[in-house]
Design a protein around this motif. Structure first.
Motif, PDB file in Angstrom:
ATOM      1  N   PHE A 110       0.836  -1.349   0.190  1.00  0.00           N
ATOM      2  CA  PHE A 110      -0.185   0.047  -0.019  1.00  0.00           C
ATOM      3  C   PHE A 110       0.873   1.206  -0.079  1.00  0.00           C
ATOM      4  N   PRO A 111       0.434   2.083  -0.699  1.00  0.00           N
ATOM      5  CA  PRO A 111       1.146   3.431  -0.525  1.00  0.00           C
ATOM      6  C   PRO A 111       1.012   4.130   0.798  1.00  0.00           C
ATOM      7  N   ILE A 112       2.043   4.918   1.161  1.00  0.00           N
ATOM      8  CA  ILE A 112       1.999   5.378   2.507  1.00  0.00           C
ATOM      9  C   ILE A 112       0.923   6.120   2.824  1.00  0.00           C
ATOM     10  N   ARG A 113       0.109   7.103   1.954  1.00  0.00           N
ATOM     11  CA  ARG A 113      -0.683   7.797   2.238  1.00  0.00           C
ATOM     12  C   ARG A 113      -2.165   6.889   2.574  1.00  0.00           C
ATOM     13  N   MET A 155      -5.781   4.705   6.699  1.00  0.00           N
ATOM     14  CA  MET A 155      -6.231   3.765   7.827  1.00  0.00           C
ATOM     15  C   MET A 155      -5.905   3.780   9.233  1.00  0.00           C
ATOM     16  N   ALA A 156      -4.581   4.465   9.490  1.00  0.00           N
ATOM     17  CA  ALA A 156      -4.371   4.593  10.629  1.00  0.00           C
ATOM     18  C   ALA A 156      -5.092   5.630  11.445  1.00  0.00           C
ATOM     19  N   ASN A 157      -5.575   6.752  10.610  1.00  0.00           N
ATOM     20  CA  ASN A 157      -6.393   7.664  11.348  1.00  0.00           C
ATOM     21  C   ASN A 157      -7.663   7.358  11.757  1.00  0.00           C
ATOM     22  N   LEU A 207       2.759   8.976  13.978  1.00  0.00           N
ATOM     23  CA  LEU A 207       4.059   8.555  14.508  1.00  0.00           C
ATOM     24  C   LEU A 207       4.019   7.090  14.437  1.00  0.00           C
ATOM     25  N   VAL A 208       2.967   6.332  14.719  1.00  0.00           N
ATOM     26  CA  VAL A 208       3.122   4.839  14.587  1.00  0.00           C
ATOM     27  C   VAL A 208       3.581   4.273  13.233  1.00  0.00           C
ATOM     28  N   VAL A 209       2.619   4.991  12.140  1.00  0.00           N
ATOM     29  CA  VAL A 209       3.054   4.460  10.924  1.00  0.00           C
ATOM     30  C   VAL A 209       4.488   4.863  10.555  1.00  0.00           C
ATOM     31  N   ASP A 210       4.858   6.009  10.650  1.00  0.00           N
ATOM     32  CA  ASP A 210       6.154   6.202   9.924  1.00  0.00           C
ATOM     33  C   ASP A 210       7.386   5.930  10.911  1.00  0.00           C
ATOM     34  N   LYS A 211       7.174   5.757  12.228  1.00  0.00           N
ATOM     35  CA  LYS A 211       8.407   5.461  12.975  1.00  0.00           C
ATOM     36  C   LYS A 211       8.418   3.935  13.740  1.00  0.00           C
TER      37      LYS A 211
END
Length: 315
Positions: free
Chosen positions: A189-192, A197-199, A211-215
């Motif tokens: 999946f693209p990061i966006r 989904m995380a939102n 933060l969770v997604v990126d790090k």
């Protein structure tokens, strides 16, 4: 006006502690030299970034307080001091994490000991971070002025409601599968889309979900988080009553009323065992995972506890 006055806090850096690179956030005092330092020890997952709002709100209330917060080893991807992404694929057990955190404390203490006057040294720990603080105090009791233990997960975590509910996720086969699935999601999946989904999470605000997604949402990081959690359930057993009977005066312990990681019986037991320290039950409806949405509320409580200890001398 100093150039540093234009740099938004916290300062972000990395430093090597006993051969391990630590992601570190630093809030320098407004009126140096510091008269007190606060070492913030995260819970699990141990991302220092989760504590930015909390530590910033505390820091804003004191002129002579330095705050240092470090992420747990392997729990996050971060950039080193050259701006290069540090990909640590090693996993660490609980003992290794604790041992290195003691070394973090030692290096911090040794650095401030070079000052003309040694500042007061405080530990602030959250959840299982309170177990780390306990271990530091067991070994360095004479160097610690006070420990603020917030929602202290320091006994029989595997027998708590959340421990019983989530234990299967922490087993070796399961956590390795989850780590692979996480990497597959990032590949497919693209990061966006992942951010979107995380939102949707009801437990995290927008900043923390990013933060969770990126790090943290990387296979090795997920594996490290779950590996440490597995050790917590297995190794953190009965309360060290002898320790808290002897050194309880060093502790200010803050418990929640509806905490599935630290049930009320833990508060009641600590009230019986630690008769010399401060054992407090939350009256503000703050949750165990306060960093997700109640950082400012918890910071208000923490600020008042700090003022009590310092008698407002850092104002």
């Amino acid at each position: 006006m100093s150039f540093t006055n234009h740099i938004k806090l916290p300062w972000r850096t990395t430093w090597e502690v006993s051969g391990e690179l630590r992601e570190t956030l630093f809030w320098p005092c407004q009126s140096p030299p510091a008269r007190a330092i606060l070492l913030m020890i995260p819970g699990n997952p141990g991302l220092a970034d989760f504590y930015i709002d909390f530590c910033t709100a505390i820091h804003d209330e004191f002129n002579s307080l330095d705050i240092i917060c470090v992420s747990h080893l392997g729990h996050t991807r971060f950039s080193d001091n050259r701006g290069l992404v540090y990909r640590n694929k090693k996993t660490y057990n609980l003992d290794e994490q604790v041992e290195n955190m003691v070394c973090v404390f030692d290096q911090v203490y040794e650095e401030y000991a070079k000052n003309e006057k040694m500042p007061k040294v405080f530990l602030c720990a959250h959840s299982v971070g309170c177990y780390f603080a306990q271990k530091i105090c067991e070994q360095r009791e004479e160097k610690v002025q006070r420990v603020f233990s917030l929602f202290p997960a320091i006994e029989s975590i595997g027998l708590t409601p959340r421990g019983r509910q989530l234990w299967f996720m922490f087993q070796p086969g399961v956590r390795h599968v989850l780590a692979v699935v996480v990497d597959m999601i990032r590949w497919v999946f693209p990061i966006r889309v992942i951010h979107g989904m995380a939102n949707l999470s009801k437990n995290l605000n927008a900043d923390n979900s990013h933060l969770v997604v990126d790090k943290m949402l990387h296979g090795p990081c997920v594996n490290s988080v779950l590996r440490m959690a597995a050790d917590e359930l297995r190794k953190i057993g009965t309360l060290n009553e002898d320790f808290y009977s002897k050194y309880g005066h060093k502790f200010v312990m803050y418990y929640g009323r509806n905490d599935n990681w630290v049930p009320m019986e833990c508060f009641e037991k600590m009230k019986r065992v630690n008769t010399q320290g401060k054992v407090v039950l939350c009256e503000n409806n703050i949750s165990h995972a306060f960093v997700t949405s109640q950082s400012e509320d918890m910071a208000l409580v923490m600020t008042e506890m700090l003022k009590d200890e310092l008698h407002c001398e850092l104002g």
